[in-house]
Scaffold this motif. Structure first.
Motif, short mmCIF file in Angstrom:
data_model
loop_
_atom_site.label_atom_id
_atom_site.label_comp_id
_atom_site.label_asym_id
_atom_site.label_seq_id
_atom_site.Cartn_x
_atom_site.Cartn_y
_atom_site.Cartn_z
N CYS A 21 0.84 -1.21 0.00
CA CYS A 21 0.00 0.00 0.00
C CYS A 21 0.87 1.26 0.00
O CYS A 21 0.57 2.23 -0.71
N ALA A 22 1.94 1.24 0.78
CA ALA A 22 2.85 2.38 0.80
C ALA A 22 3.53 2.57 -0.55
O ALA A 22 3.67 3.70 -1.03
N VAL A 23 3.93 1.47 -1.19
CA VAL A 23 4.58 1.57 -2.50
C VAL A 23 3.59 2.05 -3.56
O VAL A 23 3.93 2.89 -4.39
N ALA A 24 2.38 1.54 -3.53
CA ALA A 24 1.38 1.98 -4.50
C ALA A 24 1.05 3.46 -4.32
O ALA A 24 0.92 4.20 -5.30
N THR A 30 4.22 10.09 -7.10
CA THR A 30 5.33 10.49 -7.97
C THR A 30 5.03 10.27 -9.44
O THR A 30 5.91 10.44 -10.28
N SER A 31 3.82 9.90 -9.76
CA SER A 31 3.37 9.62 -11.13
C SER A 31 4.18 8.53 -11.80
O SER A 31 4.38 8.53 -13.01
N ASN A 32 4.66 7.58 -11.03
CA ASN A 32 5.36 6.41 -11.55
C ASN A 32 4.33 5.29 -11.66
O ASN A 32 4.06 4.57 -10.70
N HIS A 33 3.75 5.15 -12.84
CA HIS A 33 2.64 4.21 -13.03
C HIS A 33 3.09 2.75 -12.90
O HIS A 33 2.31 1.91 -12.46
#
Length: 118
Positions: A21-24, A30-33
C-alpha cells in the motif's frame, strides 16, 4: 505445522499488504505508473498470503496452491518492485510447508484407516 503455516501466512500477508500500500501510494504520488501498478499487485499478493494462511488450518493443499499463485504474481511484479522477490520466495516456502502438512495429515489418516490411497 498447519498452525504455523496459518499464523505465518496471515502475519506476512498483513506486513506485505502494508508495504505494498505504501509503494502503491508512493508510485501514485510520484506519477510512476509502473511502481503504482506493482504496488497494487503487491496488495493482491498480500491478500493471497492472508487467504492461504486462513486455508492452512483446514485445507492445507488449497493453501499450498494459493501460495504458489501468490508467488507467481509476486515474481511478475518483481521487475519494478524488487522487494516482491522476497515475498515470492516466502510464498514458495509456505507453499512447501503447507504441502508437507497436507501430506503428513493424509499419511496419518491412511495409517489409521489401514486403506491404501488411490
Amino acid at each position: 505445522m498447519k498452525i504455523a503455516v496459518g499464523i505465518i501466512g496471515i502475519l506476512l500477508g498483513l506486513v506485505s499488504m502494508l508495504q505494498s500500500c505504501a509503494v502503491a501510494t508512493g508510485g501514485s504520488l510520484t506519477s510512476n505508473h509502473d511502481l503504482a501498478g506493482a504496488g497494487s499487485v503487491g496488495v493482491l499478493v498480500g491478500l493471497l498470503f492472508f487467504v492461504g494462511g486462513a486455508f492452512a488450518f483446514g485445507l492445507p493443499l488449497v493453501s499450498a496452491i494459493v501460495f504458489v499463485v501468490g508467488s507467481l504474481f509476486a515474481f511478475i511484479a518483481a521487475s519494478t518492485f524488487t522487494d516482491m522477490k522476497i515475498w515470492a520466495i516466502a510464498d514458495l516456502i509456505l507453499a512447501a510447508m503447507a504441502y508437507f502438512a497436507w501430506r503428513s495429515a493424509r499419511a496419518s489418516r491412511v495409517k489409521l484407516s489401514g486403506v491404501a490411497p488411490k
